[in-house]
Scaffold this motif. Structure first.
Motif, mmCIF file in Angstrom:
data_model
loop_
_atom_site.group_PDB
_atom_site.id
_atom_site.type_symbol
_atom_site.label_atom_id
_atom_site.label_comp_id
_atom_site.label_asym_id
_atom_site.label_seq_id
_atom_site.Cartn_x
_atom_site.Cartn_y
_atom_site.Cartn_z
ATOM 1 N N ILE A 100 0.853 -1.189 0.000
ATOM 2 C CA ILE A 100 0.000 0.000 0.000
ATOM 3 C C ILE A 100 0.888 1.238 0.000
ATOM 4 O O ILE A 100 1.634 1.486 0.946
ATOM 5 C CB ILE A 100 -0.942 0.015 1.224
ATOM 6 C CG1 ILE A 100 -1.870 -1.208 1.186
ATOM 7 C CG2 ILE A 100 -1.746 1.310 1.282
ATOM 8 C CD1 ILE A 100 -2.776 -1.330 2.393
ATOM 9 N N GLU A 101 0.840 1.984 -1.073
ATOM 10 C CA GLU A 101 1.692 3.158 -1.212
ATOM 11 C C GLU A 101 1.040 4.378 -0.570
ATOM 12 O O GLU A 101 -0.180 4.522 -0.574
ATOM 13 C CB GLU A 101 1.974 3.433 -2.696
ATOM 14 C CG GLU A 101 2.761 2.326 -3.375
ATOM 15 C CD GLU A 101 3.083 2.666 -4.826
ATOM 16 O OE1 GLU A 101 2.679 3.763 -5.266
ATOM 17 O OE2 GLU A 101 3.741 1.859 -5.485
ATOM 18 N N GLY A 102 1.875 5.235 0.005
ATOM 19 C CA GLY A 102 1.389 6.460 0.622
ATOM 20 C C GLY A 102 2.556 7.361 0.953
ATOM 21 O O GLY A 102 3.726 6.988 0.786
ATOM 22 N N PRO A 103 2.273 8.555 1.422
ATOM 23 C CA PRO A 103 3.333 9.518 1.704
ATOM 24 C C PRO A 103 4.183 9.112 2.908
ATOM 25 O O PRO A 103 3.671 8.620 3.908
ATOM 26 C CB PRO A 103 2.567 10.814 1.986
ATOM 27 C CG PRO A 103 1.205 10.376 2.409
ATOM 28 C CD PRO A 103 0.920 9.123 1.657
ATOM 29 N N LYS A 104 5.486 9.330 2.774
ATOM 30 C CA LYS A 104 6.428 9.116 3.879
ATOM 31 C C LYS A 104 6.677 10.472 4.539
ATOM 32 O O LYS A 104 7.207 11.385 3.901
ATOM 33 C CB LYS A 104 7.743 8.526 3.376
ATOM 34 C CG LYS A 104 7.593 7.272 2.520
ATOM 35 C CD LYS A 104 7.104 6.070 3.317
ATOM 36 C CE LYS A 104 7.069 4.817 2.453
ATOM 37 N NZ LYS A 104 6.561 3.641 3.181
ATOM 38 N N VAL A 105 6.287 10.595 5.778
ATOM 39 C CA VAL A 105 6.385 11.868 6.480
ATOM 40 C C VAL A 105 7.528 11.797 7.480
ATOM 41 O O VAL A 105 7.541 10.897 8.338
ATOM 42 C CB VAL A 105 5.066 12.198 7.213
ATOM 43 C CG1 VAL A 105 5.191 13.509 7.977
ATOM 44 C CG2 VAL A 105 3.908 12.244 6.215
ATOM 45 N N PRO A 106 8.505 12.688 7.390
ATOM 46 C CA PRO A 106 9.635 12.663 8.336
ATOM 47 C C PRO A 106 9.155 12.671 9.785
ATOM 48 O O PRO A 106 8.294 13.457 10.171
ATOM 49 C CB PRO A 106 10.403 13.951 7.997
ATOM 50 C CG PRO A 106 10.072 14.217 6.566
ATOM 51 C CD PRO A 106 8.640 13.792 6.400
ATOM 52 N N GLY A 107 9.718 11.755 10.573
ATOM 53 C CA GLY A 107 9.386 11.691 11.988
ATOM 54 C C GLY A 107 8.125 10.919 12.321
ATOM 55 O O GLY A 107 7.810 10.744 13.500
ATOM 56 N N ARG A 108 7.403 10.445 11.320
ATOM 57 C CA ARG A 108 6.164 9.691 11.558
ATOM 58 C C ARG A 108 6.302 8.277 11.007
ATOM 59 O O ARG A 108 6.981 8.031 10.023
ATOM 60 C CB ARG A 108 4.973 10.384 10.883
ATOM 61 C CG ARG A 108 4.696 11.798 11.375
ATOM 62 C CD ARG A 108 4.205 11.817 12.815
ATOM 63 N NE ARG A 108 2.977 11.052 12.986
ATOM 64 C CZ ARG A 108 1.762 11.539 12.753
ATOM 65 N NH1 ARG A 108 1.606 12.800 12.336
ATOM 66 N NH2 ARG A 108 0.704 10.792 12.971
ATOM 67 N N CYS A 109 5.620 7.342 11.660
ATOM 68 C CA CYS A 109 5.555 5.941 11.202
ATOM 69 C C CYS A 109 6.944 5.314 11.090
ATOM 70 O O CYS A 109 7.228 4.542 10.167
ATOM 71 C CB CYS A 109 4.809 5.845 9.876
ATOM 72 S SG CYS A 109 3.185 6.643 9.869
ATOM 73 N N LYS A 110 7.802 5.647 12.038
ATOM 74 C CA LYS A 110 9.163 5.123 12.014
ATOM 75 C C LYS A 110 9.188 3.649 12.430
ATOM 76 O O LYS A 110 8.306 3.173 13.139
ATOM 77 C CB LYS A 110 10.047 5.942 12.965
ATOM 78 C CG LYS A 110 10.202 7.405 12.583
ATOM 79 C CD LYS A 110 11.141 8.125 13.528
ATOM 80 C CE LYS A 110 10.559 8.243 14.914
ATOM 81 N NZ LYS A 110 11.450 9.030 15.817
ATOM 82 N N VAL A 111 10.202 2.942 12.000
ATOM 83 C CA VAL A 111 10.459 1.595 12.485
ATOM 84 C C VAL A 111 11.857 1.572 13.091
ATOM 85 O O VAL A 111 12.759 2.258 12.610
ATOM 86 C CB VAL A 111 10.338 0.525 11.381
ATOM 87 C CG1 VAL A 111 8.922 0.458 10.839
ATOM 88 C CG2 VAL A 111 11.324 0.765 10.258
#
Length: 337
Positions: A100-111
């Motif tokens: 599922i493609e979507g925007p990569k936002v700096p500082g969010r949804c990190k692993v």
């Protein structure tokens, strides 16, 4: 065709003694087939015959009421396998499905892909100490996969991101804890999981963090109860108040650890994380909430986070024994009656 591991060659990487295993990686387009295969394997997984070779499962004695888990000490990297990636932020929520493609936002949804150095070794020392003190061997479950490819302390999609080897290991890891928990309830009535971790981010605080799934903000305010706790079962059987269970010098795990010279939070000296230099605190993760008594059952869970100073080659043996002794002393108060 079926999942195929090519001749698994074991090499040692410079990073943290990482073992590199070679394999043939299936294409993502073929994953629906592998998901079906995994569901069959997961359905047949048991504590004695794990589906994944990358999970250590060691059965303790029938009368034990302890499970030791180590999710982040694994060193095995599957060469050519999927490396966990930052998630996408979609409609305000993190999506970790790589399809599922979507925007990569700096500082969010990190692993987090860095392992907890020497925590599997520390978990074994704690287990051995409990065995030596009580004569009863605890159960043991550990992931051998590197955290860059599997994080068992997250929900399944975030943990494995459709990498088939990681998915089987994830199901095996959690299935083993579930099986052992059911055995404990059947054999002795109640018990506890000790989930062993290490941290670096708040190293300046240099304390053990005991995670009962109580929020940091609540500890800092001094107003908390067992409503969302991962030790709810024990707390509601106990004659002690929940505050005493967490903070009393004589009956809290933090108080007992302090008595052995182990700086700990929460504890009588450090009841609030904000009392630290950095004020860092981890209340517990997916394992704590999934395998503790938050949502029922009589098996609790405590996440124990250890600072870097306790996990060095020269220190791990001493500290591991003291943590194990503190656990035994605490359990004699709350679990052996």
């Amino acid at each position: 065709g079926a999942l195929r591991l090519s001749s698994i060659s074991s090499g040692i990487n410079a990073e943290y003694g990482t073992q590199v295993h070679a394999m043939t990686m299936p294409q993502l387009s073929a994953f629906p087939f592998f998901l079906c295969l995994i569901s069959v394997l997961a359905a047949t997984t048991s504590a004695t015959s794990p589906a994944s070779p990358y999970v250590k499962i060691e059965r303790g004695d029938p009368e034990t009421n302890v499970i030791i888990s180590s999710p982040h000490g694994g060193r095995v990297k599957i060469e050519g396998g999927w490396t966990r990636q930052q998630g996408s932020l979609i409609d305000g929520k993190c999506e970790f499905d790589p399809l599922i493609e979507g925007p990569k936002v700096p500082g969010r949804c990190k692993v987090i892909t860095v392992p907890d150095h020497n925590t599997q070794e520390l978990a074994r020392i704690i287990r051995d100490t409990i065995h030596n003190r009580t004569g009863i061997q605890p159960h043991f479950v550990a992931s051998d996969l590197h955290r860059s490819q599997l994080d068992p302390n997250r929900r399944r999609m975030e943990a494995s991101q459709r990498f088939d080897v990681a998915e089987v290991a994830y199901d095996t890891f959690h299935g083993a804890i579930d099986n052992f928990s059911r055995e404990i309830e059947a054999n002795v009535g109640a018990g506890i999981v000790y989930d062993i971790h290490g941290y670096v981010k708040y190293a300046a605080d240099d304390w053990i963090m005991l995670g009962y799934n109580v929020r940091k903000e609540d500890l800092n305010s001094g107003v908390f109860d067992d409503h969302e706790s991962s030790i709810k079962s024990m707390a509601r059987r106990s004659n002690y108040t929940f505050t005493d269970i967490l903070l009393d010098p004589q009956i809290s795990l933090g108080g007992i650890m302090e008595g052995k010279g182990l700086k700990t939070c929460p504890s009588p000296s450090y009841p609030k994380p904000k009392m630290g230099i950095l004020g860092g605190y981890y209340r517990g993760g997916h394992i704590t909430r999934e395998h503790g008594s938050l949502n029922g059952g009589n098996v609790d869970c405590v996440q124990i986070e250890h600072p870097p100073t306790m996990r060095g080659v020269d220190d791990i043996g001493v500290y591991g024994v003291e943590v194990g002794n503190a656990i035994v002393d605490w359990m004699e108060i709350h679990y052996n009656n």
